[in-house]
Enzyme design. Structure first.
Site, PDB file in Angstrom:
ATOM      1  N   ASN A  26      23.329 -36.246  22.900  1.00 39.71           N
ATOM      2  CA  ASN A  26      23.572 -36.501  24.327  1.00 39.71           C
ATOM      3  C   ASN A  26      22.482 -35.791  25.133  1.00 39.71           C
ATOM      4  O   ASN A  26      22.465 -34.563  25.214  1.00 39.71           O
ATOM      5  CB  ASN A  26      24.964 -35.977  24.687  1.00 39.71           C
ATOM      6  CG  ASN A  26      25.332 -36.236  26.141  1.00 39.71           C
ATOM      7  OD1 ASN A  26      24.495 -36.624  26.954  1.00 39.71           O
ATOM      8  ND2 ASN A  26      26.590 -36.023  26.469  1.00 39.71           N
ATOM      9  N   HIS A  37      25.555 -44.879  28.269  1.00 33.91           N
ATOM     10  CA  HIS A  37      25.295 -43.446  28.083  1.00 33.91           C
ATOM     11  C   HIS A  37      25.743 -43.062  26.676  1.00 33.91           C
ATOM     12  O   HIS A  37      26.769 -43.537  26.181  1.00 33.91           O
ATOM     13  CB  HIS A  37      26.100 -42.659  29.128  1.00 33.91           C
ATOM     14  CG  HIS A  37      26.106 -41.187  28.891  1.00 33.91           C
ATOM     15  ND1 HIS A  37      24.952 -40.455  28.768  1.00 33.91           N
ATOM     16  CD2 HIS A  37      27.139 -40.299  28.743  1.00 33.91           C
ATOM     17  CE1 HIS A  37      25.266 -39.184  28.572  1.00 33.91           C
ATOM     18  NE2 HIS A  37      26.578 -39.068  28.547  1.00 33.91           N
ATOM     19  N   CYS A  95      25.538 -36.923  33.641  1.00 37.12           N
ATOM     20  CA  CYS A  95      25.200 -38.039  32.743  1.00 37.12           C
ATOM     21  C   CYS A  95      25.066 -39.369  33.478  1.00 37.12           C
ATOM     22  O   CYS A  95      24.530 -40.332  32.921  1.00 37.12           O
ATOM     23  CB  CYS A  95      26.235 -38.135  31.635  1.00 37.12           C
ATOM     24  SG  CYS A  95      26.308 -36.621  30.664  1.00 37.12           S
TER      25      CYS A  95
HETATM   26  O1  UT7 Z   1      28.227 -36.776  28.392  1.00 39.57           O
HETATM   27  C1  UT7 Z   1      29.221 -36.124  29.100  1.00 39.57           C
HETATM   28  C2  UT7 Z   1      30.539 -36.638  28.707  1.00 39.57           C
HETATM   29  N1  UT7 Z   1      30.962 -36.012  27.477  1.00 39.57           N
HETATM   30  C3  UT7 Z   1      31.692 -36.707  26.630  1.00 39.57           C
HETATM   31  O2  UT7 Z   1      31.929 -37.869  26.821  1.00 39.57           O
HETATM   32  C4  UT7 Z   1      32.252 -35.963  25.418  1.00 39.57           C
HETATM   33  C5  UT7 Z   1      33.686 -36.375  25.223  1.00 39.57           C
HETATM   34  N2  UT7 Z   1      34.348 -35.634  24.144  1.00 39.57           N
HETATM   35  C6  UT7 Z   1      34.044 -35.822  22.837  1.00 39.57           C
HETATM   36  O3  UT7 Z   1      33.137 -36.567  22.509  1.00 39.57           O
HETATM   37  C7  UT7 Z   1      34.911 -35.155  21.807  1.00 39.57           C
HETATM   38  O4  UT7 Z   1      36.030 -34.579  22.416  1.00 39.57           O
HETATM   39  C8  UT7 Z   1      34.174 -34.077  20.959  1.00 39.57           C
HETATM   40  C9  UT7 Z   1      33.147 -34.729  20.064  1.00 39.57           C
HETATM   41  C10 UT7 Z   1      33.492 -33.068  21.888  1.00 39.57           C
HETATM   42  C11 UT7 Z   1      35.167 -33.324  20.071  1.00 39.57           C
HETATM   43  O5  UT7 Z   1      35.829 -34.237  19.223  1.00 39.57           O
HETATM   44  P1  UT7 Z   1      37.413 -34.246  19.108  1.00 39.57           P
HETATM   45  O6  UT7 Z   1      37.762 -35.250  18.134  1.00 39.57           O
HETATM   46  O7  UT7 Z   1      37.950 -34.392  20.502  1.00 39.57           O
HETATM   47  O8  UT7 Z   1      37.692 -32.822  18.527  1.00 39.57           O
HETATM   48  P2  UT7 Z   1      38.644 -31.670  19.120  1.00 39.57           P
HETATM   49  O9  UT7 Z   1      37.954 -30.940  20.216  1.00 39.57           O
HETATM   50  O10 UT7 Z   1      40.011 -32.209  19.374  1.00 39.57           O
HETATM   51  O11 UT7 Z   1      38.756 -30.712  17.865  1.00 39.57           O
HETATM   52  C12 UT7 Z   1      39.420 -31.141  16.648  1.00 39.57           C
HETATM   53  C13 UT7 Z   1      39.233 -30.062  15.609  1.00 39.57           C
HETATM   54  C14 UT7 Z   1      39.557 -28.655  16.101  1.00 39.57           C
HETATM   55  O12 UT7 Z   1      40.114 -27.943  15.022  1.00 39.57           O
HETATM   56  P3  UT7 Z   1      41.698 -27.710  14.929  1.00 39.57           P
HETATM   57  O13 UT7 Z   1      42.094 -26.998  16.193  1.00 39.57           O
HETATM   58  O14 UT7 Z   1      42.292 -29.087  14.845  1.00 39.57           O
HETATM   59  O15 UT7 Z   1      41.840 -26.902  13.694  1.00 39.57           O
HETATM   60  C15 UT7 Z   1      38.203 -28.079  16.438  1.00 39.57           C
HETATM   61  O16 UT7 Z   1      38.205 -26.659  16.328  1.00 39.57           O
HETATM   62  O17 UT7 Z   1      37.846 -30.030  15.223  1.00 39.57           O
HETATM   63  C16 UT7 Z   1      37.355 -28.696  15.352  1.00 39.57           C
HETATM   64  N3  UT7 Z   1      35.947 -28.776  15.701  1.00 39.57           N
HETATM   65  C17 UT7 Z   1      34.977 -28.830  14.792  1.00 39.57           C
HETATM   66  N4  UT7 Z   1      35.016 -28.839  13.443  1.00 39.57           N
HETATM   67  C18 UT7 Z   1      33.838 -28.910  12.805  1.00 39.57           C
HETATM   68  C19 UT7 Z   1      35.396 -28.811  16.943  1.00 39.57           C
HETATM   69  N5  UT7 Z   1      34.059 -28.875  16.827  1.00 39.57           N
HETATM   70  C20 UT7 Z   1      33.787 -28.874  15.498  1.00 39.57           C
HETATM   71  C21 UT7 Z   1      32.587 -28.947  14.772  1.00 39.57           C
HETATM   72  N6  UT7 Z   1      32.667 -28.966  13.422  1.00 39.57           N
HETATM   73  N7  UT7 Z   1      31.370 -28.999  15.346  1.00 39.57           N
END
Ligand code: UT7
Length: 339
Positions: A293, A263, A122
């Site tokens: 992204n 980004h 990125c």
């Molecule tokens: O460009 C390269 C650099 N990349 C980044 O900067 C990305 C950085 N990371 C992020 O933007 C975030 O971590 C994400 C958007 C990828 C994920 O968001 P989050 O708030 O960190 O969610 P999480 O991974 O902690 O998941 C929270 C919950 C989980 O459920 P439980 O375990 O709490 O029951 C996931 O299973 O959300 C669930 N979850 C979803 N639910 C609905 C994960 N993806 C989804 C989804 N829809 N698509």
């Protein structure tokens, strides 16, 4: 105002033209709701993304890059023969070799150009921009095409809700030329890598370490793996830190910027960075809602949006910033010299 680099004796580089391209097919959150257990509300609240563009099968990164390059040349009114160097920032080359730059050169007919690919995920576009700028500053070259292009959709598991909602395909190209007497162009930059972050965001197989085979395919190791929380924590801290580093050493604050173009990985990361820099949100470019992204393409695509929306004017002080896989991070301060 004193500016850190380059030394005055060197010729500064400026962005003299811009072109962007995204493939026509749109994948909306509603479409994804039918594919995985997710919701429009979750995606919008957690990321800010509403839709993303996805290249059709058979459309390669070089196709998107070449179209962005053609639009960039049209913006400048130049023939492709005038391009001296092509640098393509990408992690999704059409193939390991030849480089995407070679394929783009042939597609646009830039017969006098040499070039190469640069992989920094990125942060690729920002790194490529500085490499191109150094070629201009040294006096060695006078027209460098810098392209950020990626088609990560080919490496996404569309049954994995944690990654398939995040990424889109796209390309953006800028032309770098020497700044004129009264122009400033690219002023300063900071780049960092932190290889301890490598496990958190990667494509596990397909390289020398784990060549493609029945086992890697069965294990889905040719799809993007991301530990979202680890990447998020790093990104939210590092994007603000690196942006601030460049501002502070140029005796600037967020309030001196006309436009902040970060980004586009997550709306929350951008908002947190803007808050730390003390920037009003109306000066912060966000287009993640329409493109998701797009890896190396996000920053030039965001420049295109800023221009379309009348948010960039000649003479504006602009800061670009990125964080990505590697980890990689970068920030570039520039004076916008285009209408
Ligand atoms: O460009 C390269 C650099 N990349 C980044 O900067 C990305 C950085 N990371 C992020 O933007 C975030 O971590 C994400 C958007 C990828 C994920 O968001 P989050 O708030 O960190 O969610 P999480 O991974 O902690 O998941 C929270 C919950 C989980 O459920 P439980 O375990 O709490 O029951 C996931 O299973 O959300 C669930 N979850 C979803 N639910 C609905 C994960 N993806 C989804 C989804 N829809 N698509």
């Amino acid at each position: 105002m004193s500016l850190a680099r380059p030394p005055r004796s060197l010729q500064r580089a400026k962005i003299s033209a811009l072109g962007t391209f995204v493939p026509p097919r749109v994948l909306t959150n509603a479409d994804l709701e039918k594919m995985v257990d997710t919701s429009d509300q979750w995606i919008v609240e957690r990321t800010g993304i509403r839709e993303r563009h996805i290249a059709e099968t058979g459309v390669a990164t070089s196709d998107l890059a070449a179209e962005a390059a053609r639009r960039c040349l049209a913006d400048r009114g130049l023939d492709a023969e005038a391009v001296e160097v092509i640098i393509v920032a990408t992690v999704t080359p059409d193939m390991p070799f030849p480089s995407t730059a070679c394929l783009v050169q042939e597609k646009i007919g830039a017969h006098h150009a040499w070039g190469f690919d640069l992989g920094a995920a990125c942060s690729g576009f920002l790194y490529a921009l500085q490499v191109g700028a150094k070629l201009i500053e040294s006096g060695a070259q006078s027209r460098v095409m810098v392209i950020g292009a990626d088609t990560l959709s080919t490496m996404i598991d569309y049954t994995d809700r944690s990654t398939c909602i995040l990424f889109g395909d796209g390309a953006g190209a800028v032309l770098l030329e020497p700044a004129g007497e009264s122009e400033q162009g690219l002023l300063d930059y900071a780049h960092e890598i932190d290889g301890s972050g490598a496990p958190a965001l990667r494509l596990p197989a397909g390289g020398r370490l784990r060549p493609r085979g029945a086992v890697t395919v069965a294990n889905k190791e040719h799809f993007v793996y991301q530990d979202g929380q680890t990447v998020y924590k790093f990104a939210v801290r590092k994007m603000a830190e690196i942006a601030e580093k460049v501002l502070v050493r140029n005796h600037l604050t967020g309030k001196d910027l006309a436009c902040f173009i970060p980004h586009q990985a997550n709306r929350r990361i951008i908002e947190s960075t803007a808050q730390r820099l003390g920037m009003p949100m109306e000066c912060v470019l966000i287009n993640i809602d329409r493109y998701g992204n797009t890896i190396a393409a996000t920053v030039p695509l965001a420049m295109g949006t800023a221009r379309e929306e009348g948010k960039l004017h000649r003479g504006d002080m602009v800061l670009l910033a990125s964080v990505g896989a590697g980890f990689t991070a970068g920030a570039t301060l520039l004076r916008w010299e285009l209408d």
